[in-house]
Design a protein around this motif. Sequence first.
Motif, PDB file in Angstrom:
ATOM      1  N   ALA A 139      -5.036  10.517  10.122  1.00 11.05           N
ATOM      2  CA  ALA A 139      -6.376   9.678  10.547  1.00 11.05           C
ATOM      3  C   ALA A 139      -6.104   8.310  10.601  1.00 11.05           C
ATOM      4  O   ALA A 139      -6.903   7.409  11.424  1.00 11.05           O
ATOM      5  CB  ALA A 139      -7.743  10.360  10.154  1.00 11.05           C
ATOM      6  N   MET A 140      -5.284   7.705   9.734  1.00 12.66           N
ATOM      7  CA  MET A 140      -5.260   6.446   9.269  1.00 12.66           C
ATOM      8  C   MET A 140      -4.456   5.527  10.403  1.00 12.66           C
ATOM      9  O   MET A 140      -4.568   4.469  10.414  1.00 12.66           O
ATOM     10  CB  MET A 140      -4.512   5.876   8.066  1.00 12.66           C
ATOM     11  CG  MET A 140      -5.482   6.608   6.959  1.00 12.66           C
ATOM     12  SD  MET A 140      -4.424   6.490   5.397  1.00 12.66           S
ATOM     13  CE  MET A 140      -3.944   5.066   5.179  1.00 12.66           C
ATOM     14  N   GLY A 141      -3.590   6.289  11.134  1.00 15.44           N
ATOM     15  CA  GLY A 141      -2.796   5.798  11.897  1.00 15.44           C
ATOM     16  C   GLY A 141      -1.643   5.328  11.253  1.00 15.44           C
ATOM     17  O   GLY A 141      -1.440   5.272  10.048  1.00 15.44           O
ATOM     18  N   PRO A 142      -0.614   4.665  11.746  1.00 15.59           N
ATOM     19  CA  PRO A 142       0.645   4.144  10.921  1.00 15.59           C
ATOM     20  C   PRO A 142       0.229   3.158   9.984  1.00 15.59           C
ATOM     21  O   PRO A 142      -0.592   2.209  10.726  1.00 15.59           O
ATOM     22  CB  PRO A 142       1.655   3.880  11.983  1.00 15.59           C
ATOM     23  CG  PRO A 142       1.048   4.534  13.506  1.00 15.59           C
ATOM     24  CD  PRO A 142      -0.267   4.636  13.150  1.00 15.59           C
ATOM     25  N   PHE A 143       0.890   2.756   9.055  1.00 15.27           N
ATOM     26  CA  PHE A 143       0.688   1.593   8.375  1.00 15.27           C
ATOM     27  C   PHE A 143       1.980   1.329   7.524  1.00 15.27           C
ATOM     28  O   PHE A 143       2.811   1.890   7.458  1.00 15.27           O
ATOM     29  CB  PHE A 143      -0.395   1.789   7.445  1.00 15.27           C
ATOM     30  CG  PHE A 143      -0.468   3.018   6.402  1.00 15.27           C
ATOM     31  CD1 PHE A 143       0.023   2.265   4.959  1.00 15.27           C
ATOM     32  CD2 PHE A 143      -0.617   4.168   6.625  1.00 15.27           C
ATOM     33  CE1 PHE A 143       0.061   3.269   4.061  1.00 15.27           C
ATOM     34  CE2 PHE A 143      -0.505   5.084   5.472  1.00 15.27           C
ATOM     35  CZ  PHE A 143      -0.126   4.609   4.248  1.00 15.27           C
ATOM     36  N   TYR A 144       1.928  -0.117   7.119  1.00 17.54           N
ATOM     37  CA  TYR A 144       2.934  -0.583   6.115  1.00 17.54           C
ATOM     38  C   TYR A 144       2.427  -0.615   4.601  1.00 17.54           C
ATOM     39  O   TYR A 144       1.423  -1.007   4.397  1.00 17.54           O
ATOM     40  CB  TYR A 144       3.507  -1.880   6.521  1.00 17.54           C
ATOM     41  CG  TYR A 144       4.568  -2.500   5.711  1.00 17.54           C
ATOM     42  CD1 TYR A 144       5.772  -1.785   5.640  1.00 17.54           C
ATOM     43  CD2 TYR A 144       3.949  -3.714   4.929  1.00 17.54           C
ATOM     44  CE1 TYR A 144       6.611  -2.789   4.627  1.00 17.54           C
ATOM     45  CE2 TYR A 144       4.828  -4.392   4.221  1.00 17.54           C
ATOM     46  CZ  TYR A 144       6.322  -3.840   4.098  1.00 17.54           C
ATOM     47  OH  TYR A 144       7.212  -4.263   3.409  1.00 17.54           O
ATOM     48  N   CYS A 145       3.119  -0.121   3.701  1.00 23.27           N
ATOM     49  CA  CYS A 145       2.895  -0.232   2.387  1.00 23.27           C
ATOM     50  C   CYS A 145       3.478  -1.152   1.540  1.00 23.27           C
ATOM     51  O   CYS A 145       4.682  -1.157   1.575  1.00 23.27           O
ATOM     52  CB  CYS A 145       2.713   1.056   1.526  1.00 23.27           C
ATOM     53  SG  CYS A 145       2.437   0.994  -0.187  1.00 23.27           S
ATOM     54  N   PRO A 146       3.073  -2.646   1.473  1.00 19.89           N
ATOM     55  CA  PRO A 146       3.920  -3.547   0.963  1.00 19.89           C
ATOM     56  C   PRO A 146       4.391  -3.117  -0.470  1.00 19.89           C
ATOM     57  O   PRO A 146       5.268  -3.840  -1.141  1.00 19.89           O
ATOM     58  CB  PRO A 146       2.980  -4.957   1.068  1.00 19.89           C
ATOM     59  CG  PRO A 146       1.621  -4.299   0.908  1.00 19.89           C
ATOM     60  CD  PRO A 146       1.729  -2.890   1.525  1.00 19.89           C
ATOM     61  N   ASN A 147       3.719  -2.403  -1.328  1.00 19.88           N
ATOM     62  CA  ASN A 147       3.950  -2.112  -2.649  1.00 19.88           C
ATOM     63  C   ASN A 147       5.402  -1.398  -2.744  1.00 19.88           C
ATOM     64  O   ASN A 147       5.974  -1.478  -3.666  1.00 19.88           O
ATOM     65  CB  ASN A 147       3.006  -1.515  -3.341  1.00 19.88           C
ATOM     66  CG  ASN A 147       1.540  -1.869  -3.359  1.00 19.88           C
ATOM     67  OD1 ASN A 147       1.746  -3.236  -3.356  1.00 19.88           O
ATOM     68  ND2 ASN A 147       0.440  -1.120  -3.548  1.00 19.88           N
ATOM     69  N   ASP A 148       5.703  -0.604  -1.785  1.00 17.19           N
ATOM     70  CA  ASP A 148       6.925   0.258  -1.746  1.00 17.19           C
ATOM     71  C   ASP A 148       7.789  -0.316  -0.507  1.00 17.19           C
ATOM     72  O   ASP A 148       8.851   0.451  -0.383  1.00 17.19           O
ATOM     73  CB  ASP A 148       6.798   1.772  -1.924  1.00 17.19           C
ATOM     74  CG  ASP A 148       5.904   2.368  -0.564  1.00 17.19           C
ATOM     75  OD1 ASP A 148       5.922   1.616   0.221  1.00 17.19           O
ATOM     76  OD2 ASP A 148       5.838   3.550  -0.800  1.00 17.19           O
ATOM     77  N   GLN A 149       7.398  -1.331   0.285  1.00 14.81           N
ATOM     78  CA  GLN A 149       8.178  -1.607   1.309  1.00 14.81           C
ATOM     79  C   GLN A 149       8.617  -0.278   2.367  1.00 14.81           C
ATOM     80  O   GLN A 149       9.686  -0.549   2.770  1.00 14.81           O
ATOM     81  CB  GLN A 149       9.344  -2.210   1.029  1.00 14.81           C
ATOM     82  CG  GLN A 149       9.068  -3.673   0.202  1.00 14.81           C
ATOM     83  CD  GLN A 149      10.291  -4.576   0.367  1.00 14.81           C
ATOM     84  OE1 GLN A 149      11.121  -4.673   1.197  1.00 14.81           O
ATOM     85  NE2 GLN A 149       9.948  -5.634  -0.744  1.00 14.81           N
ATOM     86  N   LYS A 150       7.442   0.463   2.583  1.00 18.64           N
ATOM     87  CA  LYS A 150       7.694   1.630   3.501  1.00 18.64           C
ATOM     88  C   LYS A 150       6.681   1.659   4.589  1.00 18.64           C
ATOM     89  O   LYS A 150       5.510   1.470   4.372  1.00 18.64           O
ATOM     90  CB  LYS A 150       7.884   2.614   2.669  1.00 18.64           C
ATOM     91  CG  LYS A 150       8.887   3.127   1.618  1.00 18.64           C
ATOM     92  CD  LYS A 150       8.867   4.277   0.933  1.00 18.64           C
ATOM     93  CE  LYS A 150      10.006   4.571  -0.132  1.00 18.64           C
ATOM     94  NZ  LYS A 150       9.718   5.874  -0.702  1.00 18.64           N
ATOM     95  N   ILE A 151       7.191   1.910   5.744  1.00 16.73           N
ATOM     96  CA  ILE A 151       6.180   2.297   6.961  1.00 16.73           C
ATOM     97  C   ILE A 151       5.792   3.748   6.812  1.00 16.73           C
ATOM     98  O   ILE A 151       6.860   4.544   6.815  1.00 16.73           O
ATOM     99  CB  ILE A 151       7.053   1.879   8.171  1.00 16.73           C
ATOM    100  CG1 ILE A 151       7.162   0.363   8.185  1.00 16.73           C
ATOM    101  CG2 ILE A 151       6.148   2.327   9.504  1.00 16.73           C
ATOM    102  CD1 ILE A 151       7.964  -0.079   9.168  1.00 16.73           C
TER     103      ILE A 151
END
Length: 307
Positions: A139-151
């Motif tokens: 439900a969130m849609g795609p996102f980027y997590c800066p903490n692990d540098q993963k999409i």
Amino acid sequence: MKLDDFRASDNVEDHRDGSYGGGSGGGLPIGRGGMGLGAIVVVLVVSYFTGISPQTLFSVVNTVTGNGGGVITDNSPAPSRTGTPSDIDGQFVAKVLGATEDTWTQIFQEQLGNTYSKPRLVVYNGVDNTGRCGSAQSAMGPFYCPNDQKIYLDTEFFQEMKSRFNACPTTQGACAFAQANVIAHEVGHHVQNLIGILPKVDQMRQQASDTQANALSVRLELQADCFAGVWANKTQQRLNFLQNGDIEGALQTAQAIGDDMLQKKSRGYVVPDSFTHGSSAQRQKWLTTGLKSGQIKDCDTFSASNL
Ligand SMILES: [Zn+2]
């Protein structure tokens, strides 16, 4: 959109059968302090909030750091499956990611005199443990997590773009580029992280009022849209991959996809796509700016007086 000449990345983590239980779960504090960027932050905070004509973010970043100031090390356990998925959706994602790797490597060399470091992309179904950014849900849609540098990307989202959001035309295969553009937007956040903008804006947001924080988020999102356009411009020069209707489809998608699709959660750390993204017109404008110019310096949404 022609994918024939796209190199498939092997930086895709396939969590779609739910077997992967990885992730440290530790939750890295966002305050990645001591980056030596304190002075920049002060300059930017002062210039932004006082309206004194600021140097552009890019010139500041280039002058002072000359490298990826926001880069952090991924300490999470090795994923169970990293490589290139063989199914259609997985192949598509891997090829688009590969094209972002090759094109951004070139852009970093040519425009920043710097080395691009590649993010990983996690494809999942339903719910996934991101390890560093809490639980990922479709439900969130795609996102980027800066903490692990993963999409993080649920490929179901591609179907939703057509069915739920009616976001891109299904004729002429134009949806493919709109979908690629979604990945390119997330990679845009990774670029922001590498050049130090994401951590700086995060810090600024923490000291800002809700309204100011929201305005910063919009500028962050519009810049990611612009970076996606820059990627498409340079990839077009390299691979001549665009076909009739592709750009119209991406612009239509930029208009259709807004905050309503995003699950808003208070997380206590930066997940850019939980923020406001700007109006449809603004999203179209900045994507177009990047598409036309191909220069990251033209994506300085933080200095723009008129978004
Ligand atoms: Zn975003």
